[in-house]
Write a protein that holds these residues in place. Structure first.
Motif, PDB file in Angstrom:
ATOM      1  N   GLY A   1     -18.638 -17.814  18.140  1.00  0.00           N
ATOM      2  CA  GLY A   1     -19.934 -18.418  18.384  1.00  0.00           C
ATOM      3  C   GLY A   1     -20.986 -17.413  18.766  1.00  0.00           C
ATOM      4  O   GLY A   1     -22.048 -17.780  19.285  1.00  0.00           O
ATOM      5  N   CYS A   2     -20.713 -16.159  18.510  1.00  0.00           N
ATOM      6  CA  CYS A   2     -21.648 -15.044  18.718  1.00  0.00           C
ATOM      7  C   CYS A   2     -21.337 -14.019  17.633  1.00  0.00           C
ATOM      8  O   CYS A   2     -20.160 -13.723  17.385  1.00  0.00           O
ATOM      9  CB  CYS A   2     -21.468 -14.440  20.100  1.00  0.00           C
ATOM     10  SG  CYS A   2     -22.446 -12.937  20.388  1.00  0.00           S
ATOM     11  N   THR A   3     -22.355 -13.481  16.984  1.00  0.00           N
ATOM     12  CA  THR A   3     -22.087 -12.562  15.879  1.00  0.00           C
ATOM     13  C   THR A   3     -21.452 -11.255  16.339  1.00  0.00           C
ATOM     14  O   THR A   3     -20.828 -10.565  15.528  1.00  0.00           O
ATOM     15  CB  THR A   3     -23.374 -12.270  15.079  1.00  0.00           C
ATOM     16  OG1 THR A   3     -24.416 -11.863  15.971  1.00  0.00           O
ATOM     17  CG2 THR A   3     -23.818 -13.499  14.313  1.00  0.00           C
ATOM     18  N   GLU A   4     -21.581 -10.910  17.619  1.00  0.00           N
ATOM     19  CA  GLU A   4     -20.872  -9.722  18.111  1.00  0.00           C
ATOM     20  C   GLU A   4     -19.366  -9.885  17.903  1.00  0.00           C
ATOM     21  O   GLU A   4     -18.651  -8.900  17.699  1.00  0.00           O
ATOM     22  CB  GLU A   4     -21.159  -9.483  19.590  1.00  0.00           C
ATOM     23  CG  GLU A   4     -22.615  -9.310  19.955  1.00  0.00           C
ATOM     24  CD  GLU A   4     -23.295  -8.158  19.258  1.00  0.00           C
ATOM     25  OE1 GLU A   4     -22.605  -7.194  18.851  1.00  0.00           O
ATOM     26  OE2 GLU A   4     -24.521  -8.211  19.092  1.00  0.00           O
TER      27      GLU A   4
ATOM     28  N   LEU B   1     -16.552 -13.873  29.204  1.00  0.00           N
ATOM     29  CA  LEU B   1     -16.737 -13.799  27.753  1.00  0.00           C
ATOM     30  C   LEU B   1     -18.091 -13.190  27.402  1.00  0.00           C
ATOM     31  O   LEU B   1     -18.188 -12.360  26.483  1.00  0.00           O
ATOM     32  CB  LEU B   1     -16.615 -15.195  27.139  1.00  0.00           C
ATOM     33  CG  LEU B   1     -15.234 -15.835  27.169  1.00  0.00           C
ATOM     34  CD1 LEU B   1     -15.303 -17.276  26.672  1.00  0.00           C
ATOM     35  CD2 LEU B   1     -14.233 -15.030  26.341  1.00  0.00           C
ATOM     36  N   HIS B   2     -19.132 -13.603  28.110  1.00  0.00           N
ATOM     37  CA  HIS B   2     -20.463 -13.066  27.858  1.00  0.00           C
ATOM     38  C   HIS B   2     -20.477 -11.550  28.048  1.00  0.00           C
ATOM     39  O   HIS B   2     -21.026 -10.811  27.216  1.00  0.00           O
ATOM     40  CB  HIS B   2     -21.470 -13.730  28.796  1.00  0.00           C
ATOM     41  CG  HIS B   2     -22.887 -13.275  28.602  1.00  0.00           C
ATOM     42  ND1 HIS B   2     -23.736 -13.842  27.672  1.00  0.00           N
ATOM     43  CD2 HIS B   2     -23.610 -12.296  29.221  1.00  0.00           C
ATOM     44  CE1 HIS B   2     -24.906 -13.240  27.723  1.00  0.00           C
ATOM     45  NE2 HIS B   2     -24.867 -12.304  28.659  1.00  0.00           N
ATOM     46  N   GLN B   3     -19.879 -11.073  29.125  1.00  0.00           N
ATOM     47  CA  GLN B   3     -19.854  -9.639  29.385  1.00  0.00           C
ATOM     48  C   GLN B   3     -19.040  -8.891  28.337  1.00  0.00           C
ATOM     49  O   GLN B   3     -19.407  -7.781  27.921  1.00  0.00           O
ATOM     50  CB  GLN B   3     -19.302  -9.378  30.794  1.00  0.00           C
ATOM     51  CG  GLN B   3     -20.173  -9.915  31.918  1.00  0.00           C
ATOM     52  CD  GLN B   3     -21.588  -9.376  31.876  1.00  0.00           C
ATOM     53  OE1 GLN B   3     -21.831  -8.221  31.502  1.00  0.00           O
ATOM     54  NE2 GLN B   3     -22.551 -10.220  32.256  1.00  0.00           N
ATOM     55  N   LEU B   4     -17.937  -9.487  27.890  1.00  0.00           N
ATOM     56  CA  LEU B   4     -17.143  -8.850  26.833  1.00  0.00           C
ATOM     57  C   LEU B   4     -17.930  -8.763  25.530  1.00  0.00           C
ATOM     58  O   LEU B   4     -17.888  -7.750  24.831  1.00  0.00           O
ATOM     59  CB  LEU B   4     -15.848  -9.633  26.600  1.00  0.00           C
ATOM     60  CG  LEU B   4     -14.763  -9.493  27.665  1.00  0.00           C
ATOM     61  CD1 LEU B   4     -13.633 -10.488  27.408  1.00  0.00           C
ATOM     62  CD2 LEU B   4     -14.205  -8.063  27.692  1.00  0.00           C
ATOM     63  N   LEU B   5     -18.667  -9.831  25.204  1.00  0.00           N
ATOM     64  CA  LEU B   5     -19.490  -9.808  23.994  1.00  0.00           C
ATOM     65  C   LEU B   5     -20.548  -8.715  24.072  1.00  0.00           C
ATOM     66  O   LEU B   5     -20.821  -8.021  23.076  1.00  0.00           O
ATOM     67  CB  LEU B   5     -20.150 -11.172  23.787  1.00  0.00           C
ATOM     68  CG  LEU B   5     -19.210 -12.304  23.364  1.00  0.00           C
ATOM     69  CD1 LEU B   5     -19.915 -13.654  23.458  1.00  0.00           C
ATOM     70  CD2 LEU B   5     -18.693 -12.084  21.942  1.00  0.00           C
TER      71      LEU B   5
END
Length: 239
Positions: free
Chosen positions: A204-207, A169-173
């Motif tokens: 939970g991330c604006t991206e 998920l982090h990498q996709l964001l």
């Protein structure tokens, strides 16, 4: 006040990342035009965007230090928006909310907390419904949501992915910082949610706002604080 009754001005501290905060401003104006039924410029709210991509990566600051310097930069940028006339301010980065309690209380009163908006939305989610939290490593490491006093009342509605999925998920964001929110990326987010038994996502991330702009109105439940603020802006500016 604008011709359509907006009082005050919205300040947006962005650049974390730039596309997300620019997308939020576009959503604000789209929502305002839809609600008023008019696309006349004079009916739209006044918005002040300070897009500062030079802010250090929030996850790296949390993991390696530099919080004092980051908070000082944050305070300067917020003061600048206030001086220009912003009456309410959105810090367009969920991970940056980790630093907000270090600000002076008087400055915090102007802020519209993305975390609080998400918690408000979660409290309205139906019994038994669960949503996948899509957030950066920094937000997860700092427990931005879990350390709030309201967390125990909504925790059962939130799925926190394990380390391997969290990395994905982090990498996709972070791909959304430099790539369009394509069907391929959107499908991957939704597939991960489905694999966790979730009907939808929490941005939970604006991206993720770049993703939810594509998904809104569909069959999946999306909790996106930037979308919520855009649709409720008139009342928020009146507070």
């Amino acid at each position: 006040m604008t011709a359509d009754g907006y009082s005050g001005a919205l300040g947006v501290l962005g650049g974390m990342g730039p596309s997300a905060s620019a997308g939020f401003l576009q959503t604000v104006y789209e929502a305002a035009a839809e609600q008023s039924g008019s696309f006349a410029e004079q009916t739209l709210p006044r918005c002040l965007l300070d897009s500062d991509p030079a802010f250090p990566d929030r996850t790296e600051v949390i993991r390696t230090g530099g919080e004092v310097e980051f908070t000082a930069r944050l305070a300067r940028r917020l003061a600048g928006l206030e001086e220009l006339g912003a009456t309410r301010i959105v810090v367009a980065c969920v991970t940056a909310h980790h630093f907000l309690d270090r600000l002076e209380p008087a400055r915090r009163t102007r802020l519209i907390s993305l975390v609080d908006v998400i918690l408000d939305e979660l409290e309205a989610v139906g019994a038994g419904e669960r949503l996948l939290l899509v957030a950066s490593h920094g937000t997860r490491d700092a427990r931005v949501f879990e350390r709030t006093t309201r967390w125990p009342t909504v925790a059962h509605r939130v799925v926190l992915p394990g380390p391997e999925v969290q990395e994905t998920l982090h990498q996709l964001l972070y791909r959304l910082k430099s790539e369009p929110a394509t069907d391929e990326i959107s499908t991957r987010f939704l597939r991960i949610a489905a694999e966790h038994g979730c009907r939808g996502l929490i941005a939970g991330c604006t991206e993720a706002h770049l993703l939810t702009r594509r998904l809104r109105g569909g069959e999946h439940r999306i909790i996106d604080p930037l979308l919520t603020i855009a649709t409720q802006l008139k009342s928020l500016l009146a507070e």
